[in-house]
Write a protein that holds these residues in place. Structure first.
Motif, PDB file in Angstrom:
ATOM      1  N   GLY A 426       1.076  -1.057   0.093  1.00 10.29           N
ATOM      2  CA  GLY A 426       0.178   0.007   0.129  1.00 10.29           C
ATOM      3  C   GLY A 426       0.792   1.256   0.000  1.00 10.29           C
ATOM      4  O   GLY A 426       1.992   1.266  -0.173  1.00 10.29           O
ATOM      5  N   SER A 427       0.228   2.290  -0.067  1.00  5.14           N
ATOM      6  CA  SER A 427       0.832   3.819   0.183  1.00  5.14           C
ATOM      7  C   SER A 427       0.130   4.705   0.792  1.00  5.14           C
ATOM      8  O   SER A 427      -1.183   4.369   1.071  1.00  5.14           O
ATOM      9  N   VAL A 428       0.559   5.840   1.211  1.00  2.00           N
ATOM     10  CA  VAL A 428       0.016   6.918   1.428  1.00  2.00           C
ATOM     11  C   VAL A 428       0.160   8.093   0.912  1.00  2.00           C
ATOM     12  O   VAL A 428       1.527   8.431   0.538  1.00  2.00           O
ATOM     13  N   ASP A 429      -0.869   8.721   0.066  1.00  3.40           N
ATOM     14  CA  ASP A 429      -0.625   9.614  -0.871  1.00  3.40           C
ATOM     15  C   ASP A 429      -1.273  11.029  -0.690  1.00  3.40           C
ATOM     16  O   ASP A 429      -2.038  10.711   0.683  1.00  3.40           O
ATOM     17  N   ASN A 430      -1.186  11.936  -1.190  1.00  4.22           N
ATOM     18  CA  ASN A 430      -2.044  13.406  -0.966  1.00  4.22           C
ATOM     19  C   ASN A 430      -1.662  13.637   0.485  1.00  4.22           C
ATOM     20  O   ASN A 430      -2.457  14.331   1.205  1.00  4.22           O
ATOM     21  N   VAL A 431      -0.549  13.894   0.847  1.00  4.30           N
ATOM     22  CA  VAL A 431       0.010  14.347   2.151  1.00  4.30           C
ATOM     23  C   VAL A 431       0.495  15.815   1.936  1.00  4.30           C
ATOM     24  O   VAL A 431       1.191  16.012   1.066  1.00  4.30           O
ATOM     25  N   LEU A 432      -0.023  16.776   2.698  1.00  2.33           N
ATOM     26  CA  LEU A 432       0.352  18.194   2.440  1.00  2.33           C
ATOM     27  C   LEU A 432       1.071  18.440   3.833  1.00  2.33           C
ATOM     28  O   LEU A 432       0.576  18.390   4.928  1.00  2.33           O
ATOM     29  N   VAL A 433       2.440  18.743   3.873  1.00  2.00           N
ATOM     30  CA  VAL A 433       3.194  19.128   5.122  1.00  2.00           C
ATOM     31  C   VAL A 433       3.290  20.674   4.999  1.00  2.00           C
ATOM     32  O   VAL A 433       3.819  21.331   4.077  1.00  2.00           O
ATOM     33  N   GLU A 434       2.865  21.345   5.976  1.00  2.00           N
ATOM     34  CA  GLU A 434       2.568  22.796   5.836  1.00  2.00           C
ATOM     35  C   GLU A 434       3.540  23.334   7.006  1.00  2.00           C
ATOM     36  O   GLU A 434       3.461  23.206   8.080  1.00  2.00           O
ATOM     37  N   LEU A 435       4.274  24.449   6.673  1.00  2.00           N
ATOM     38  CA  LEU A 435       5.223  25.268   7.560  1.00  2.00           C
ATOM     39  C   LEU A 435       4.611  26.625   7.721  1.00  2.00           C
ATOM     40  O   LEU A 435       4.358  27.041   6.473  1.00  2.00           O
ATOM     41  N   THR A 436       5.002  26.981   8.741  1.00  2.00           N
ATOM     42  CA  THR A 436       4.673  28.398   8.841  1.00  2.00           C
ATOM     43  C   THR A 436       5.947  29.287   9.547  1.00  2.00           C
ATOM     44  O   THR A 436       6.572  28.761  10.411  1.00  2.00           O
ATOM     45  N   SER A 437       5.954  30.671   9.250  1.00  2.00           N
ATOM     46  CA  SER A 437       6.822  31.556   9.769  1.00  2.00           C
ATOM     47  C   SER A 437       6.337  32.213  11.138  1.00  2.00           C
ATOM     48  O   SER A 437       7.056  32.862  11.775  1.00  2.00           O
ATOM     49  N   ARG A 438       5.166  32.031  11.646  1.00  2.00           N
ATOM     50  CA  ARG A 438       4.550  32.611  12.600  1.00  2.00           C
ATOM     51  C   ARG A 438       4.682  31.569  13.723  1.00  2.00           C
ATOM     52  O   ARG A 438       4.437  30.429  13.638  1.00  2.00           O
ATOM     53  N   HIS A 439       5.221  32.338  14.793  1.00  2.00           N
ATOM     54  CA  HIS A 439       5.587  31.289  16.006  1.00  2.00           C
ATOM     55  C   HIS A 439       4.832  31.828  17.266  1.00  2.00           C
ATOM     56  O   HIS A 439       4.270  32.800  17.533  1.00  2.00           O
ATOM     57  N   THR A 440       4.288  30.801  18.014  1.00  2.00           N
ATOM     58  CA  THR A 440       3.827  30.776  19.267  1.00  2.00           C
ATOM     59  C   THR A 440       4.720  30.666  20.218  1.00  2.00           C
ATOM     60  O   THR A 440       5.221  29.451  20.528  1.00  2.00           O
ATOM     61  N   GLU A 441       5.146  31.630  20.975  1.00  2.00           N
ATOM     62  CA  GLU A 441       6.308  31.736  21.721  1.00  2.00           C
ATOM     63  C   GLU A 441       5.923  32.127  23.115  1.00  2.00           C
ATOM     64  O   GLU A 441       5.335  33.330  23.510  1.00  2.00           O
ATOM     65  N   ILE A 442       6.531  31.196  24.198  1.00  2.00           N
ATOM     66  CA  ILE A 442       6.591  31.748  25.491  1.00  2.00           C
ATOM     67  C   ILE A 442       8.134  32.070  26.097  1.00  2.00           C
ATOM     68  O   ILE A 442       8.753  31.283  25.652  1.00  2.00           O
ATOM     69  N   SER A 443       8.199  33.631  26.368  1.00  2.00           N
ATOM     70  CA  SER A 443       9.711  33.761  26.832  1.00  2.00           C
ATOM     71  C   SER A 443       9.569  34.383  28.092  1.00  2.00           C
ATOM     72  O   SER A 443       8.598  34.877  28.488  1.00  2.00           O
ATOM     73  N   GLY A 444      10.565  34.782  28.860  1.00  2.00           N
ATOM     74  CA  GLY A 444      10.531  35.401  29.988  1.00  2.00           C
ATOM     75  C   GLY A 444      12.057  35.048  30.739  1.00  2.00           C
ATOM     76  O   GLY A 444      13.048  34.692  30.100  1.00  2.00           O
ATOM     77  N   SER A 445      12.058  35.557  32.034  1.00  2.00           N
ATOM     78  CA  SER A 445      13.074  35.369  32.747  1.00  2.00           C
ATOM     79  C   SER A 445      12.739  34.502  33.970  1.00  2.00           C
ATOM     80  O   SER A 445      11.722  34.316  34.482  1.00  2.00           O
ATOM     81  N   VAL A 446      14.113  33.845  34.687  1.00  2.00           N
ATOM     82  CA  VAL A 446      13.781  33.413  35.950  1.00  2.00           C
ATOM     83  C   VAL A 446      14.422  34.058  36.986  1.00  2.00           C
ATOM     84  O   VAL A 446      15.732  34.458  36.875  1.00  2.00           O
ATOM     85  N   VAL A 447      13.881  34.107  38.232  1.00  2.00           N
ATOM     86  CA  VAL A 447      14.597  34.769  39.440  1.00  2.00           C
ATOM     87  C   VAL A 447      14.498  33.963  40.674  1.00  2.00           C
ATOM     88  O   VAL A 447      13.883  33.065  40.678  1.00  2.00           O
ATOM     89  N   ASP A 448      15.453  34.183  41.124  1.00  2.00           N
ATOM     90  CA  ASP A 448      15.499  33.428  42.453  1.00  2.00           C
ATOM     91  C   ASP A 448      14.788  34.034  43.649  1.00  2.00           C
ATOM     92  O   ASP A 448      14.236  34.957  43.451  1.00  2.00           O
ATOM     93  N   ALA A 449      14.975  33.674  45.135  1.00  2.00           N
ATOM     94  CA  ALA A 449      14.285  34.301  45.993  1.00  2.00           C
ATOM     95  C   ALA A 449      14.358  35.587  46.337  1.00  2.00           C
ATOM     96  O   ALA A 449      13.489  36.300  47.001  1.00  2.00           O
ATOM     97  N   ALA A 450      15.806  36.232  46.038  1.00  2.00           N
ATOM     98  CA  ALA A 450      16.084  37.377  46.220  1.00  2.00           C
ATOM     99  C   ALA A 450      15.745  38.386  44.985  1.00  2.00           C
ATOM    100  O   ALA A 450      16.015  39.724  45.086  1.00  2.00           O
ATOM    101  N   GLY A 451      15.060  37.756  44.090  1.00  2.00           N
ATOM    102  CA  GLY A 451      14.567  38.533  42.823  1.00  2.00           C
ATOM    103  C   GLY A 451      15.590  38.635  41.758  1.00  2.00           C
ATOM    104  O   GLY A 451      15.573  39.377  40.993  1.00  2.00           O
ATOM    105  N   ASP A 452      16.785  38.057  41.871  1.00  2.00           N
ATOM    106  CA  ASP A 452      17.739  38.433  40.711  1.00  2.00           C
ATOM    107  C   ASP A 452      17.624  37.317  39.946  1.00  2.00           C
ATOM    108  O   ASP A 452      17.078  36.111  39.977  1.00  2.00           O
ATOM    109  N   ARG A 453      17.879  37.565  38.646  1.00  2.00           N
ATOM    110  CA  ARG A 453      18.056  36.893  37.468  1.00  2.00           C
ATOM    111  C   ARG A 453      18.945  35.565  37.467  1.00  2.00           C
ATOM    112  O   ARG A 453      20.014  35.771  38.092  1.00  2.00           O
ATOM    113  N   VAL A 454      18.151  34.559  37.082  1.00  2.00           N
ATOM    114  CA  VAL A 454      19.105  33.158  37.152  1.00  2.00           C
ATOM    115  C   VAL A 454      19.178  32.491  35.703  1.00  2.00           C
ATOM    116  O   VAL A 454      18.209  32.713  34.914  1.00  2.00           O
TER     117      VAL A 454
END
Length: 545
Positions: A426-454
């Motif tokens: 058998g075979s699998v046909d008619n496959v459409l692989v779609e890529l996008t340049s739009r990104h869903t992103e979570i970003s940020g910083s991490v701080v310790d108990a003193a509030g300093d960036r880690v």
């Protein structure tokens, strides 16, 4: 399943919609007049180290320039444009280093370079890698020669934790001695496996040896964890091999027409874990085979004829201490998956087809089974793989500008559900692989108990729905803050938890047991498609595993 109608003109198809983009290697790197120089020495002796590879890397400039140190350990990286750089070193048998790091393999501190500046004294003191050594003996205390000894670490694959080889392995000598060298600092387990050398012969030996972990157990759960520091030698890590009842696995291999397949190679590979081949044989003229000296375990049998790798037979076999007979392997041909690669319109410039790699991903890797290809110039592709359930994944080689957004089979999106790949021609046909340049992103910083960036920590972002924690999931991401102390995680739109903790090991635990612990100390958040969300995470206690 989500059904999407594809309207002509809404997607960019290769190659007519866009001109071909020249490969990145054809674009000359930027140059300037700045210089970074320094010296590399051995930490233990302060002696200059020759032939150390020193690199100046600037991701925003897409620049990666390398030089070698001279006989006194000095280096000079010139013609650098203004920018922010990470300076790194690598040399065999030494721990890789980054300028400004506070611990081995930890994050470094970038340096800012102005055009025309000379940045001097960017020096390194390299520590040697670690060593584990010992002796392997049999149940009578006699040295066991030609035993494969390997350093192991837990790796995380599709939400499962598995022991995998994590460094150069070694064979014992005639005295049963081994030496594992070139080990980076971290946690290790040691395994010893006496290979089955009965390929093509029928052994009558009643016992064989199971893969054995230090300090002398056949169970990975009972293996003792070893901590290796930079430059440390752990000696006396001795193992006594565990004898077990040897089994025989026998059966018949048939070709695609149901006829006996002669002169086929049959390999018996462990389904889970690390061990090498548990044995093999060649089929006789009537298609039969016998593999002797097999220890208990879960195995995959694979048969194929040399030069005909697209036609093979697979079967699962469980050995529980007794012989396994009557196994029938029926050859099948690889199933073709055919389709096209398309790009959503956006800010990114679509690459040419050959720059896109398409892969069939399975919950468990299949030994010796193909499953990857690259696109053609016209954007079409054909991937050949084995039958069974798989997920299609695609990525642009050498670029993070594009991500997979949809995998459509006859208009139905199967990106998360996967698809059933038929066998039997058998075979699998008619496959459409779609890529996008739009990104869903979570970003940020991490701080310790003193509030300093880690910066020296790890961030895990994972779906609130625990059903999305396993399998080839897109809903779990593990990352570390970059040189600006900012972390980035790209995932599909949805509801997530995010947690940060200190974790010096290179492999980040993401199995369900760990995620369940992290859920109790994580923050919840939601993100829409194409949204960029910034958060601040507090450093929490690391999970126990």
């Amino acid at each position: 399943m989500i059904v999407r109608a594809l309207v002509a003109g809404t997607l960019l198809l290769l190659p007519s919609a866009v001109p071909a983009q020249p490969p990145a290697r054809d674009n000359p790197p930027p140059t300037g007049t700045a210089i970074v120089r320094g010296r590399v020495v051995a930490a233990a002796t302060a002696h200059g180290l020759a032939k150390v590879t020193v690199r100046a890397m600037s991701p925003p400039l897409r620049l990666n320039k390398a030089v070698l140190t001279d006989a006194s350990g000095r280096y000079d990286i010139g013609e650098l444009p203004a920018g922010r750089y990470s300076i790194t070193t690598t040399k065999t048998n030494y721990v890789p280093a980054v300028h400004g790091q506070l611990r081995p393999l930890g994050p470094g501190k970038p340096i800012d370079v102005a055009n025309g500046a000379v940045v001097d004294h960017v020096d390194f003191a390299l520590q040697r890698t670690g060593v584990i050594s010992g002796t392997i003996v049999d149940e009578f205390g006699d040295p066991a020669a030609v035993v494969q000894v390997a350093p192991m670490r837990y790796m995380f694959f599709n939400g499962e934790r598995r022991l995998q080889i994590a460094g150069p392995s070694s064979m014992t000598n005639d005295l049963g001695e081994y030496r594992l060298f070139g080990l980076f600092p971290g946690q290790y387990y040691v395994s010893a496996t006496l290979r089955n050398n009965n390929f093509g012969s029928e052994s009558t030996e009643p016992t064989t040896y199971a893969p054995t972990f230090f300090p002398g157990t056949g169970s990975s759960a009972d293996a003792q964890r070893l901590i290796v520091a930079a430059g440390q030698t752990l000696s006396g890590i001795n193992i006594t091999l565990i004898p077990v009842i040897a089994a025989r696995v026998s059966g018949t291999v048939l070709d695609t027409q149901g006829r006996p397949l002669a002169n086929a190679g049959v390999d018996l590979m462990p389904r889970v874990g690390f061990a090498p081949s548990a044995g093999g044989a060649s089929t006789r003229s009537d298609g039969t085979f016998v593999i002797s000296g097999v220890p208990p375990g879960e195995y995959a049998l694979r048969a194929s004829v040399q030069g005909q790798q697209e036609e093979y037979a697979l079967a699962d076999v469980t050995v529980a201490g007794g012989d396994v007979s009557g196994v029938q392997l029926v050859a099948t041909k690889s199933t073709p998956i055919r389709g096209r690669i398309v790009f959503e319109p956006g800010k990114g410039k679509p690459p040419v087809g050959p720059a896109v790699r398409v892969t069939a991903v399975r919950p468990f890797p299949m030994v010796g089974v193909p499953g990857t290809t690259t696109g053609r110039e016209d954007g079409s592709f054909e991937l050949k793989t084995a039958s069974g359930h798989a997920h299609i994944r695609a990525a642009v080689l050498g670029s993070g500008d594009w991500r997979l957004s949809h995998v459509l089979v006859n208009g139905v999106d199967v990106i998360d559900t996967g698809l059933d790949i038929p066998g039997g021609g058998g075979s699998v046909d008619n496959v459409l692989v779609e890529l996008t340049s739009r990104h869903t992103e979570i970003s940020g910083s991490v701080v310790d108990a003193a509030g300093d960036r880690v910066r020296d920590c790890v961030v895990v972002v994972f779906a609130q729905d625990s059903q999305r924690w396993t399998g080839p999931t897109r809903y779990v991401a593990a990352t570390r803050p970059d040189q600006e102390s900012v972390f980035h995680a790209r995932l599909p739109a949805g509801d997530y938890f995010a947690a940060a903790f200190e974790h010096p090991e290179p492999q980040v635990p993401t199995d369900p047991e760990v995620l369940a612990q992290l859920r109790d100390r994580a923050i919840p958040l939601s993100i829409a498609d194409g949204e960029t969300k910034k958060v601040e995470l507090k450093l929490s206690q690391p999970p126990v595993y």
